[in-house]
Design a protein around this motif. Structure first.
Motif, PDB file in Angstrom:
ATOM      1  N   GLN A  14      49.403  91.394 -23.016  1.00  0.00           N
ATOM      2  CA  GLN A  14      49.911  91.258 -23.790  1.00  0.00           C
ATOM      3  C   GLN A  14      51.417  90.599 -22.719  1.00  0.00           C
ATOM      4  OE1 GLN A  14      51.453  94.312 -26.571  1.00  0.00           O
ATOM      5  NE2 GLN A  14      50.874  93.047 -28.296  1.00  0.00           N
ATOM      6  N   LEU A  15      52.836  89.536 -23.255  1.00  0.00           N
ATOM      7  CA  LEU A  15      53.666  89.045 -23.145  1.00  0.00           C
ATOM      8  C   LEU A  15      54.671  89.884 -23.753  1.00  0.00           C
ATOM      9  CD1 LEU A  15      54.443  87.265 -20.406  1.00  0.00           C
ATOM     10  CD2 LEU A  15      55.000  85.909 -22.769  1.00  0.00           C
ATOM     11  N   TYR A  60      58.115  81.802 -30.635  1.00  0.00           N
ATOM     12  CA  TYR A  60      56.678  82.341 -29.892  1.00  0.00           C
ATOM     13  C   TYR A  60      55.871  80.831 -30.319  1.00  0.00           C
ATOM     14  CZ  TYR A  60      52.187  83.939 -32.257  1.00  0.00           C
ATOM     15  OH  TYR A  60      50.588  84.025 -31.989  1.00  0.00           O
ATOM     16  N   GLU A  61      56.378  80.152 -30.494  1.00  0.00           N
ATOM     17  CA  GLU A  61      55.523  78.286 -29.712  1.00  0.00           C
ATOM     18  C   GLU A  61      55.604  78.463 -28.124  1.00  0.00           C
ATOM     19  OE1 GLU A  61      56.310  73.589 -31.036  1.00  0.00           O
ATOM     20  OE2 GLU A  61      57.708  75.525 -32.167  1.00  0.00           O
ATOM     21  N   PHE A  62      57.030  78.662 -27.978  1.00  0.00           N
ATOM     22  CA  PHE A  62      57.220  78.480 -26.274  1.00  0.00           C
ATOM     23  C   PHE A  62      56.148  79.300 -25.963  1.00  0.00           C
ATOM     24  CE2 PHE A  62      59.413  79.323 -22.896  1.00  0.00           C
ATOM     25  CZ  PHE A  62      59.537  78.206 -21.609  1.00  0.00           C
ATOM     26  N   PHE A  63      55.587  80.755 -25.882  1.00  0.00           N
ATOM     27  CA  PHE A  63      55.308  81.857 -25.507  1.00  0.00           C
ATOM     28  C   PHE A  63      53.924  82.003 -26.464  1.00  0.00           C
ATOM     29  CE2 PHE A  63      59.929  83.144 -24.714  1.00  0.00           C
ATOM     30  CZ  PHE A  63      59.766  82.826 -23.082  1.00  0.00           C
ATOM     31  N   ASN A  77      48.220  85.116 -17.087  1.00  0.00           N
ATOM     32  CA  ASN A  77      47.639  84.332 -18.000  1.00  0.00           C
ATOM     33  C   ASN A  77      48.072  86.065 -19.123  1.00  0.00           C
ATOM     34  OD1 ASN A  77      46.462  82.282 -17.501  1.00  0.00           O
ATOM     35  ND2 ASN A  77      45.663  83.145 -16.749  1.00  0.00           N
ATOM     36  N   TRP A  78      47.968  85.534 -20.359  1.00  0.00           N
ATOM     37  CA  TRP A  78      47.812  86.501 -21.002  1.00  0.00           C
ATOM     38  C   TRP A  78      47.132  86.387 -22.487  1.00  0.00           C
ATOM     39  CZ3 TRP A  78      51.715  83.210 -19.717  1.00  0.00           C
ATOM     40  CH2 TRP A  78      52.684  82.782 -20.303  1.00  0.00           C
ATOM     41  N   GLY A  79      47.372  87.184 -23.539  1.00  0.00           N
ATOM     42  CA  GLY A  79      46.721  87.198 -24.854  1.00  0.00           C
ATOM     43  C   GLY A  79      46.993  86.734 -25.892  1.00  0.00           C
ATOM     44  N   SER A  80      48.679  87.691 -25.688  1.00  0.00           N
ATOM     45  CA  SER A  80      49.022  87.844 -27.339  1.00  0.00           C
ATOM     46  C   SER A  80      50.780  87.868 -26.950  1.00  0.00           C
ATOM     47  CB  SER A  80      48.605  89.600 -28.248  1.00  0.00           C
ATOM     48  OG  SER A  80      49.029  90.231 -27.699  1.00  0.00           O
ATOM     49  N   VAL A  81      51.050  87.509 -27.815  1.00  0.00           N
ATOM     50  CA  VAL A  81      53.240  88.286 -27.547  1.00  0.00           C
ATOM     51  C   VAL A  81      53.770  88.742 -28.589  1.00  0.00           C
ATOM     52  CG1 VAL A  81      55.142  87.125 -27.431  1.00  0.00           C
ATOM     53  CG2 VAL A  81      53.233  85.471 -27.382  1.00  0.00           C
ATOM     54  N   ARG A  82      54.318  90.141 -27.903  1.00  0.00           N
ATOM     55  CA  ARG A  82      54.588  90.974 -28.940  1.00  0.00           C
ATOM     56  C   ARG A  82      56.643  91.491 -28.598  1.00  0.00           C
ATOM     57  NH1 ARG A  82      56.434  96.674 -26.949  1.00  0.00           N
ATOM     58  NH2 ARG A  82      54.631  96.423 -25.678  1.00  0.00           N
ATOM     59  N   LEU A  83      56.539  91.161 -30.237  1.00  0.00           N
ATOM     60  CA  LEU A  83      58.361  91.241 -29.926  1.00  0.00           C
ATOM     61  C   LEU A  83      59.115  92.860 -29.759  1.00  0.00           C
ATOM     62  CD1 LEU A  83      61.215  89.530 -30.743  1.00  0.00           C
ATOM     63  CD2 LEU A  83      60.906  90.346 -32.524  1.00  0.00           C
ATOM     64  N   PHE A 109      53.393  87.901 -34.069  1.00  0.00           N
ATOM     65  CA  PHE A 109      53.870  88.739 -33.089  1.00  0.00           C
ATOM     66  C   PHE A 109      53.263  89.323 -33.111  1.00  0.00           C
ATOM     67  CE2 PHE A 109      57.686  85.686 -32.734  1.00  0.00           C
ATOM     68  CZ  PHE A 109      58.335  85.640 -30.925  1.00  0.00           C
ATOM     69  N   ASP A 110      52.611  90.407 -32.276  1.00  0.00           N
ATOM     70  CA  ASP A 110      52.704  91.919 -32.331  1.00  0.00           C
ATOM     71  C   ASP A 110      53.943  92.559 -32.405  1.00  0.00           C
ATOM     72  OD1 ASP A 110      51.578  94.741 -33.090  1.00  0.00           O
ATOM     73  OD2 ASP A 110      50.688  95.016 -30.186  1.00  0.00           O
TER      74      ASP A 110
END
Length: 312
Positions: A14-15, A60-63, A77-83, A109-110
């Motif tokens: 995750q990012l 979310y669009e940018f990341f 690289n990352w598979g998903s984005v967490r807020l 987001f996660d």
């Protein structure tokens, strides 16, 4: 965009984007770094649902993992984005947070949240756990006098009831067994001799992050290298879940957004304090705002790849 990259093309599950939604807090920790330029509660985006949604959509669009135009994709690289919602104390604005959670989830987001735990009760926990995958708890001491000296007391002199917190967290995990728990402890001059074993064993977090106090705003409680190292060694029996970050590990290794919607980053140098800020994301766009920020991708990746799957 400046990088410190001795290696490239590494991956994180995750990012994580840390949005500090407010500077407000019911505690007054002397070393708190949640102090931003020209603070103005009226300008904090959390109070404006429309602008909150717009900010989250742009982030979310940018990341997004499929945005190959993001400059970070040249190096990781990352598979998903967490807020990760942080503060100040985000649960001072419980209604706004609860309104935000389904919006952030629907955007993609996660979601995680970090809190000092003082506002958590069974009712709030029940409302949070359907939306968050990780609950972070900031706990620096179980000793009343230490908490008082640090500033972890409210205006009435009340401190966190750890026994009550343990029960509340346990109830949340019974409702949602997949909920992960993380504890953050900032080691400083006051708590450097504490033993956190019983707290950690009661809360049973997947991860315990041990951070050396970072003198961004105030250095009165700064701990020596020896004091920090001794604290870490004293808790060696918890090494399986412990992740240690000294000052250099924290510098320029977090993706952070301030309450008014700017990227910000801690500065380096023994004589330099404060933050560097981007242009407002809602005005300049995420790509333009992010272009001027420094980010140490290897430090970020180490935090994730060295952990047991739980990071902030």
């Amino acid at each position: 965009m400046d990088f410190d990259l001795p290696f490239a093309s590494r991956s994180a599950d995750q990012l994580v984007i840390n949005w500090h939604i407010t500077e407000a807090c019911n505690y007054s920790c002397q070393y708190c770094y949640a102090k931003w330029e020209t603070p103005d509660r009226q300008r904090e985006l959390v109070h404006n649902p429309v602008r909150t949604r717009e900010l989250l959509s742009r982030l979310y669009e940018f990341f997004h993992p499929d945005n190959y135009a993001n400059p970070l994709r040249r190096h990781m690289n990352w598979g998903s984005v967490r807020l990760n919602l942080a503060g100040g104390e985000p649960l001072l604005y419980t209604r706004r947070v609860l309104e935000m959670l389904p919006i952030a989830r629907d955007i993609g987001f996660d979601i995680s949240l970090i809190t000092n735990g003082s506002r958590l009760d069974s009712g709030l926990m029940a409302s949070l756990v359907p939306y968050i995958s990780l609950l972070g708890l900031s706990i620096d001491s179980q000793i009343a006098q230490s908490n008082k000296e640090i500033g972890r007391v409210d205006h009435r002199g009340q401190q966190l009831d750890i026994a009550k917190l343990v029960d509340t967290v346990s109830e949340g995990q019974r409702r949602h067994p997949s909920l992960k728990v993380k504890v953050n402890t900032v080691v400083n001059k006051v708590n450097q001799f504490d033993d956190m074993t019983s707290v950690i064993q009661c809360l049973r977090p997947e991860k315990w992050k041990v951070l050396r106090m970072l003198p961004i705003v105030d250095d009165r409680l700064a701990v020596s290298q020896q004091g920090f190292d001794d604290f870490v060694r004293r808790h060696a029996h918890l090494a399986a879940i412990r992740h240690v970050e000294d000052n250099q590990d924290m510098t320029e290794s977090y993706l952070m957004v301030d309450p008014t919607g700017r990227f910000f980053q801690n500065t380096t140098g023994a004589s330099v304090r404060g933050y560097r800020y981007s242009q407002p994301i809602l005005e300049a766009g995420a790509s333009v705002a992010f272009a001027g920020m420094r980010f140490a991708a290897p430090k970020f990746l180490f935090r994730y790849m060295a952990s047991v799957g739980v990071s902030e």
